[in-house]
Write a protein that holds these residues in place. Structure first.
Motif, short mmCIF file in Angstrom:
data_model
loop_
_atom_site.label_atom_id
_atom_site.label_comp_id
_atom_site.label_asym_id
_atom_site.label_seq_id
_atom_site.Cartn_x
_atom_site.Cartn_y
_atom_site.Cartn_z
N LYS A 227 6.49 -0.87 4.26
CA LYS A 227 6.99 0.53 4.98
C LYS A 227 6.13 1.70 4.60
CE LYS A 227 11.90 -0.95 5.17
NZ LYS A 227 13.19 -0.75 4.80
N THR A 228 4.76 1.61 5.17
CA THR A 228 3.78 2.26 4.54
C THR A 228 3.46 3.17 6.08
OG1 THR A 228 2.32 0.34 5.24
CG2 THR A 228 3.01 0.89 2.81
N THR A 229 2.53 4.10 5.91
CA THR A 229 1.82 4.93 6.94
C THR A 229 1.01 4.02 7.59
OG1 THR A 229 2.15 6.87 5.49
CG2 THR A 229 0.81 7.03 7.46
N PRO A 230 1.09 3.65 8.98
CA PRO A 230 0.06 2.98 9.64
C PRO A 230 -1.31 3.41 9.33
CG PRO A 230 1.92 3.50 11.04
CD PRO A 230 2.28 4.24 9.65
N ARG B 120 -2.20 1.80 4.56
CA ARG B 120 -1.42 0.89 3.66
C ARG B 120 -1.92 0.56 2.50
NH1 ARG B 120 1.30 -4.20 6.42
NH2 ARG B 120 2.75 -2.61 7.05
N ILE B 121 -3.48 0.20 2.66
CA ILE B 121 -4.40 -0.21 1.40
C ILE B 121 -4.21 0.96 0.17
CG2 ILE B 121 -6.39 0.58 2.32
CD1 ILE B 121 -7.65 -2.02 0.96
N VAL B 122 -4.60 2.07 0.59
CA VAL B 122 -4.40 3.22 -0.33
C VAL B 122 -3.11 3.44 -0.92
CG1 VAL B 122 -6.55 4.21 0.49
CG2 VAL B 122 -4.36 4.90 1.58
N GLU B 123 -2.06 3.54 -0.12
CA GLU B 123 -0.55 3.69 -0.64
C GLU B 123 -0.48 2.58 -1.48
OE1 GLU B 123 1.06 6.51 3.14
OE2 GLU B 123 1.98 4.34 2.95
N LYS B 124 -0.61 1.38 -1.10
CA LYS B 124 -0.14 0.41 -2.23
C LYS B 124 -1.18 0.51 -3.39
CE LYS B 124 1.84 -3.31 0.84
NZ LYS B 124 2.84 -3.75 -0.01
N GLN B 125 -2.22 0.93 -3.30
CA GLN B 125 -2.93 1.12 -4.70
C GLN B 125 -2.36 2.26 -5.38
OE1 GLN B 125 -5.40 -0.50 -5.41
NE2 GLN B 125 -6.84 0.56 -6.76
N ALA B 126 -1.92 3.26 -4.79
CA ALA B 126 -1.01 4.23 -5.52
C ALA B 126 0.11 3.88 -6.36
CB ALA B 126 -0.57 5.53 -4.39
N VAL B 127 0.92 2.86 -5.74
CA VAL B 127 1.88 2.19 -6.08
C VAL B 127 1.52 1.61 -7.63
CG1 VAL B 127 3.72 0.20 -6.15
CG2 VAL B 127 3.38 1.83 -4.25
N LEU B 128 0.24 1.02 -7.68
CA LEU B 128 -0.04 0.26 -8.59
C LEU B 128 -0.54 1.32 -9.85
CD1 LEU B 128 -2.86 -2.38 -7.27
CD2 LEU B 128 -0.33 -2.80 -8.02
N HIS B 129 -0.89 2.58 -9.18
CA HIS B 129 -1.32 3.61 -10.31
C HIS B 129 -0.05 4.26 -11.03
CE1 HIS B 129 -5.10 4.49 -7.78
NE2 HIS B 129 -5.41 3.60 -8.73
N GLY B 130 1.06 4.15 -10.23
CA GLY B 130 2.34 4.52 -10.80
C GLY B 130 2.91 3.43 -11.71
#
Length: 284
Positions: free
Chosen positions: A140-143, A146-156
């Motif tokens: 459920k990411t911004t079209p 996705r790759i940068v939003e999932k990277q941000a999850v890793l950063h958190g």
């Protein structure tokens, strides 16, 4: 400061940033800056945090400024994946004032959005302290992002679920219904999957879970929209037999009690679709 995470190659991120810059600059570029800022004017700018959080998007912000003007001197002071406090300077940008202004909004849009995701993820992860449960995102990411939003999850401090439909077999309730039940759908999936492909299946009830365990063939079971007592029973049934993932209504206030059940993973779409942008600003 050395980044605690391996950065993605700039080559992967540049097309995303370039598209955002082209969108923002429009057909004629920054007409305001051209009208009021002398071409030879230089400035030292600082990208500052205006709220506490976890930083993400510094790599992308730097790319934005450098794509506008390779001559800009960009220095990251707080690396992606690092906590920050309100008032801290995350990045300095020195050089052409016009170039800095042209890259400002795209850099802040990316950095604020991604830092918000990292910050929310860190809040979820904090609720699992003392357990082995891992927090993971969803698709459920911004079209396009996705790759940068999932990277941000890793950063958190979180983990990633599938990047795309091609990464793993995830059998949802509609797949089960269309295939005629749990046994036939698992049999078909196992017959189709390579030895490198994991199979996950969603269940809503303990009876379905029992069918999955009896049939075999799945590597992970997704325990969907179960209340906490039912989830506890499901984890006990599955322990030592299959990896468990809790999903559905996984809001921040509930994470601690869900993690206490001993579930292996908690997945939440909220990490990416409901994160508040972290307040960042560029100051000259």
């Amino acid at each position: 400061m050395t980044a605690p995470f391996a950065a993605l190659p700039d080559l992967i991120l540049e097309p995303l940033v370039r598209a955002a810059l082209l969108e923002d600059l429009g057909q004629y570029g920054d007409v305001t800056t051209r009208a009021v800022i002398p071409a030879d004017k230089t400035y030292a700018a600082r990208l500052n945090a205006r709220a506490d959080g976890v930083v993400s998007g510094m790599q992308i912000a730097a790319i934005a400024f450098r794509l506008v003007d390779p001559a800009l001197e960009v220095k990251t002071l707080i690396a992606d994946g690092t906590p920050c406090k309100a008032g801290e300077t995350l990045m300095t940008i020195n050089g052409s004032a016009a170039s800095i202004l042209m890259g400002e909004r795209v850099a802040l849009n990316f950095a604020g959005r991604l830092s918000g995701i990292a910050t929310l993820t860190a809040s979820f992860v904090a609720e699992t302290k003392g357990t082995e449960t891992r927090i993971t995102c969803t698709r459920k990411t911004t079209p396009g992002l996705r790759i940068v939003e999932k990277q941000a999850v890793l950063h958190g401090g979180g983990y990633n679920h599938r990047y795309s439909l091609s990464d793993a077999i995830l059998i949802k309730d509609n797949h089960i219904a269309a295939s005629g039940g749990i046994k036939p759908v698992l049999t078909a999936a196992r017959n189709s999957a390579s030895h490198m492909m994991r199979i996950e299946i969603e269940v809503d009830t303990l009876a379905q879970l029992s069918d999955v365990l009896e049939t075999g063939g799945a590597d992970v079971v997704l325990l969907d929209n179960m209340d906490t007592p039912t989830l506890q029973k499901a984890v006990e049934m599955a322990r030592g037999k299959i990896i468990t993932e809790a999903s559905g209504n996984m809001t921040l206030p509930r994470i601690n009690e869900v993690a206490a059940t001993g579930v292996d993973y908690i997945s939440s779409g909220a990490l990416t679709h409901s994160a508040q942008t972290l307040d960042l600003g560029l100051d000259f």
